[in-house]
Scaffold this motif. Sequence first.
Motif, PDB file in Angstrom:
ATOM      1  N   ASN A 131       0.864  -1.167   0.000  1.00  0.00           N
ATOM      2  CA  ASN A 131       0.000   0.000   0.000  1.00  0.00           C
ATOM      3  C   ASN A 131       0.906   1.225   0.000  1.00  0.00           C
ATOM      4  OD1 ASN A 131      -2.182   1.764   0.313  1.00  0.00           O
ATOM      5  ND2 ASN A 131      -2.077   1.633   2.536  1.00  0.00           N
ATOM      6  N   ILE A 132       0.740   2.076  -0.996  1.00  0.00           N
ATOM      7  CA  ILE A 132       1.552   3.279  -1.095  1.00  0.00           C
ATOM      8  C   ILE A 132       0.664   4.470  -0.776  1.00  0.00           C
ATOM      9  CG2 ILE A 132       2.955   4.702  -2.628  1.00  0.00           C
ATOM     10  CD1 ILE A 132       3.545   2.066  -4.167  1.00  0.00           C
ATOM     11  N   ALA A 133       1.113   5.297   0.137  1.00  0.00           N
ATOM     12  CA  ALA A 133       0.330   6.451   0.576  1.00  0.00           C
ATOM     13  C   ALA A 133       0.123   7.431  -0.577  1.00  0.00           C
ATOM     14  CB  ALA A 133       1.033   7.146   1.733  1.00  0.00           C
ATOM     15  N   THR A 134      -1.050   8.046  -0.601  1.00  0.00           N
ATOM     16  CA  THR A 134      -1.349   9.087  -1.581  1.00  0.00           C
ATOM     17  C   THR A 134      -2.032  10.251  -0.876  1.00  0.00           C
ATOM     18  OG1 THR A 134      -3.507   8.141  -2.141  1.00  0.00           O
ATOM     19  CG2 THR A 134      -1.643   7.464  -3.510  1.00  0.00           C
ATOM     20  N   GLN A 145      -5.468  19.088  -6.237  1.00  0.00           N
ATOM     21  CA  GLN A 145      -6.002  19.556  -7.511  1.00  0.00           C
ATOM     22  C   GLN A 145      -6.860  18.490  -8.191  1.00  0.00           C
ATOM     23  OE1 GLN A 145      -2.588  20.982  -9.728  1.00  0.00           O
ATOM     24  NE2 GLN A 145      -2.572  22.917  -8.616  1.00  0.00           N
ATOM     25  N   GLY A 146      -7.646  17.777  -7.384  1.00  0.00           N
ATOM     26  CA  GLY A 146      -8.559  16.767  -7.912  1.00  0.00           C
ATOM     27  C   GLY A 146      -7.901  15.490  -8.396  1.00  0.00           C
ATOM     28  N   MET A 147      -6.622  15.289  -8.078  1.00  0.00           N
ATOM     29  CA  MET A 147      -5.914  14.075  -8.509  1.00  0.00           C
ATOM     30  C   MET A 147      -5.238  13.424  -7.306  1.00  0.00           C
ATOM     31  SD  MET A 147      -4.366  15.356 -12.238  1.00  0.00           S
ATOM     32  CE  MET A 147      -2.775  15.605 -11.617  1.00  0.00           C
ATOM     33  N   ARG A 148      -4.950  12.128  -7.428  1.00  0.00           N
ATOM     34  CA  ARG A 148      -4.217  11.391  -6.397  1.00  0.00           C
ATOM     35  C   ARG A 148      -2.726  11.452  -6.719  1.00  0.00           C
ATOM     36  NH1 ARG A 148      -6.917  11.099  -2.193  1.00  0.00           N
ATOM     37  NH2 ARG A 148      -5.646   9.441  -1.412  1.00  0.00           N
ATOM     38  N   TRP A 149      -1.925  11.687  -5.689  1.00  0.00           N
ATOM     39  CA  TRP A 149      -0.478  11.821  -5.841  1.00  0.00           C
ATOM     40  C   TRP A 149       0.238  10.931  -4.839  1.00  0.00           C
ATOM     41  CZ3 TRP A 149       1.452  15.427  -9.404  1.00  0.00           C
ATOM     42  CH2 TRP A 149       0.489  16.281  -9.960  1.00  0.00           C
ATOM     43  N   HIS A 150       1.301  10.260  -5.291  1.00  0.00           N
ATOM     44  CA  HIS A 150       2.202   9.561  -4.376  1.00  0.00           C
ATOM     45  C   HIS A 150       3.200  10.598  -3.874  1.00  0.00           C
ATOM     46  CE1 HIS A 150       0.737   5.645  -5.527  1.00  0.00           C
ATOM     47  NE2 HIS A 150       1.010   5.879  -6.784  1.00  0.00           N
ATOM     48  N   SER A 194       0.920   6.916 -12.725  1.00  0.00           N
ATOM     49  CA  SER A 194       0.781   7.522 -11.398  1.00  0.00           C
ATOM     50  C   SER A 194       1.361   8.925 -11.397  1.00  0.00           C
ATOM     51  CB  SER A 194       1.512   6.683 -10.343  1.00  0.00           C
ATOM     52  OG  SER A 194       0.894   5.438 -10.180  1.00  0.00           O
ATOM     53  N   ASN A 195       0.797   9.749 -10.533  1.00  0.00           N
ATOM     54  CA  ASN A 195       1.308  11.089 -10.287  1.00  0.00           C
ATOM     55  C   ASN A 195       2.201  11.035  -9.051  1.00  0.00           C
ATOM     56  OD1 ASN A 195      -0.503  12.326 -12.284  1.00  0.00           O
ATOM     57  ND2 ASN A 195      -2.103  11.819 -10.814  1.00  0.00           N
ATOM     58  N   SER A 203       1.585  12.359 -16.997  1.00  0.00           N
ATOM     59  CA  SER A 203       1.937  12.731 -18.373  1.00  0.00           C
ATOM     60  C   SER A 203       3.395  13.189 -18.471  1.00  0.00           C
ATOM     61  CB  SER A 203       0.995  13.831 -18.884  1.00  0.00           C
ATOM     62  OG  SER A 203       1.055  14.970 -18.039  1.00  0.00           O
ATOM     63  N   GLU A 204       3.873  13.910 -17.475  1.00  0.00           N
ATOM     64  CA  GLU A 204       5.268  14.359 -17.454  1.00  0.00           C
ATOM     65  C   GLU A 204       6.208  13.180 -17.217  1.00  0.00           C
ATOM     66  OE1 GLU A 204       8.015  17.700 -15.148  1.00  0.00           O
ATOM     67  OE2 GLU A 204       5.855  17.659 -14.827  1.00  0.00           O
ATOM     68  N   ILE A 205       5.794  12.260 -16.350  1.00  0.00           N
ATOM     69  CA  ILE A 205       6.619  11.068 -16.094  1.00  0.00           C
ATOM     70  C   ILE A 205       6.719  10.206 -17.350  1.00  0.00           C
ATOM     71  CG2 ILE A 205       6.739   8.910 -14.775  1.00  0.00           C
ATOM     72  CD1 ILE A 205       5.629  10.543 -12.387  1.00  0.00           C
ATOM     73  N   ALA A 206       5.628  10.100 -18.115  1.00  0.00           N
ATOM     74  CA  ALA A 206       5.661   9.331 -19.365  1.00  0.00           C
ATOM     75  C   ALA A 206       6.663   9.946 -20.343  1.00  0.00           C
ATOM     76  CB  ALA A 206       4.267   9.262 -19.982  1.00  0.00           C
ATOM     77  N   LEU A 207       6.670  11.266 -20.433  1.00  0.00           N
ATOM     78  CA  LEU A 207       7.660  11.937 -21.288  1.00  0.00           C
ATOM     79  C   LEU A 207       9.074  11.689 -20.778  1.00  0.00           C
ATOM     80  CD1 LEU A 207       5.967  15.411 -21.911  1.00  0.00           C
ATOM     81  CD2 LEU A 207       6.333  13.594 -23.596  1.00  0.00           C
ATOM     82  N   LEU A 208       9.228  11.702 -19.474  1.00  0.00           N
ATOM     83  CA  LEU A 208      10.533  11.506 -18.859  1.00  0.00           C
ATOM     84  C   LEU A 208      11.065  10.098 -19.099  1.00  0.00           C
ATOM     85  CD1 LEU A 208      12.843  12.443 -17.010  1.00  0.00           C
ATOM     86  CD2 LEU A 208      11.394  11.886 -15.051  1.00  0.00           C
ATOM     87  N   THR A 209      10.252   9.098 -18.817  1.00  0.00           N
ATOM     88  CA  THR A 209      10.726   7.718 -18.946  1.00  0.00           C
ATOM     89  C   THR A 209      10.934   7.300 -20.406  1.00  0.00           C
ATOM     90  OG1 THR A 209       8.460   6.880 -18.766  1.00  0.00           O
ATOM     91  CG2 THR A 209       9.772   6.958 -16.730  1.00  0.00           C
ATOM     92  N   SER A 210      10.223   7.946 -21.324  1.00  0.00           N
ATOM     93  CA  SER A 210      10.417   7.639 -22.750  1.00  0.00           C
ATOM     94  C   SER A 210      11.591   8.414 -23.337  1.00  0.00           C
ATOM     95  CB  SER A 210       9.148   7.981 -23.536  1.00  0.00           C
ATOM     96  OG  SER A 210       8.974   9.395 -23.610  1.00  0.00           O
ATOM     97  N   GLY A 211      12.086   9.409 -22.611  1.00  0.00           N
ATOM     98  CA  GLY A 211      13.163  10.255 -23.104  1.00  0.00           C
ATOM     99  C   GLY A 211      12.666  11.436 -23.926  1.00  0.00           C
TER     100      GLY A 211
END
Length: 139
Positions: free
Chosen positions: A58-61, A65-70, A104-105, A121-129
């Motif tokens: 279980n990872i805390a969130t 801004q209406g979204m769940r964040w780790h 995940s955010n 969306s930013e993490i997807a850009l990051l991990t794809s390069g």
Amino acid sequence: MFEPKNSLEALMQAAATDTDAAPAFYQALLETEIYILTPDVPMIPGRRRSLKYQEKINIATVEFQGMRWHQAFTSKARISDYVKEPETCLGAVARNLFDMLPHSNFWLNPLSECQKPLPASEIALLTSGKIFEVLGKAK
């Protein structure tokens, strides 16, 4: 006043005010261990342990801004600044953590003077390069 505890925090602080520092921050983030809160993982205080294969955790969130964040932390000191009671956390190289928790955010150092929300969306850009291409075009 925010005092960086490691090179990732120094790069994060620099990137907050200088867009030219962003690529170095993102590259370091991918390769650096960060920490997330895992309140239900059994741990002996002061000890480290590895996750078992396909272990469910279980990872805390938090909601923001209406979204769940780790909540994610760039050093153990940042965790202590955020939570006042002892809390179990998982340390992992950010790239591996992002792969383990796709779509995940993450919110780096929430409530800190130097924090950064990282939406999925930013993490997807990051991990794809692709984020490096985007930053290059922004110049």
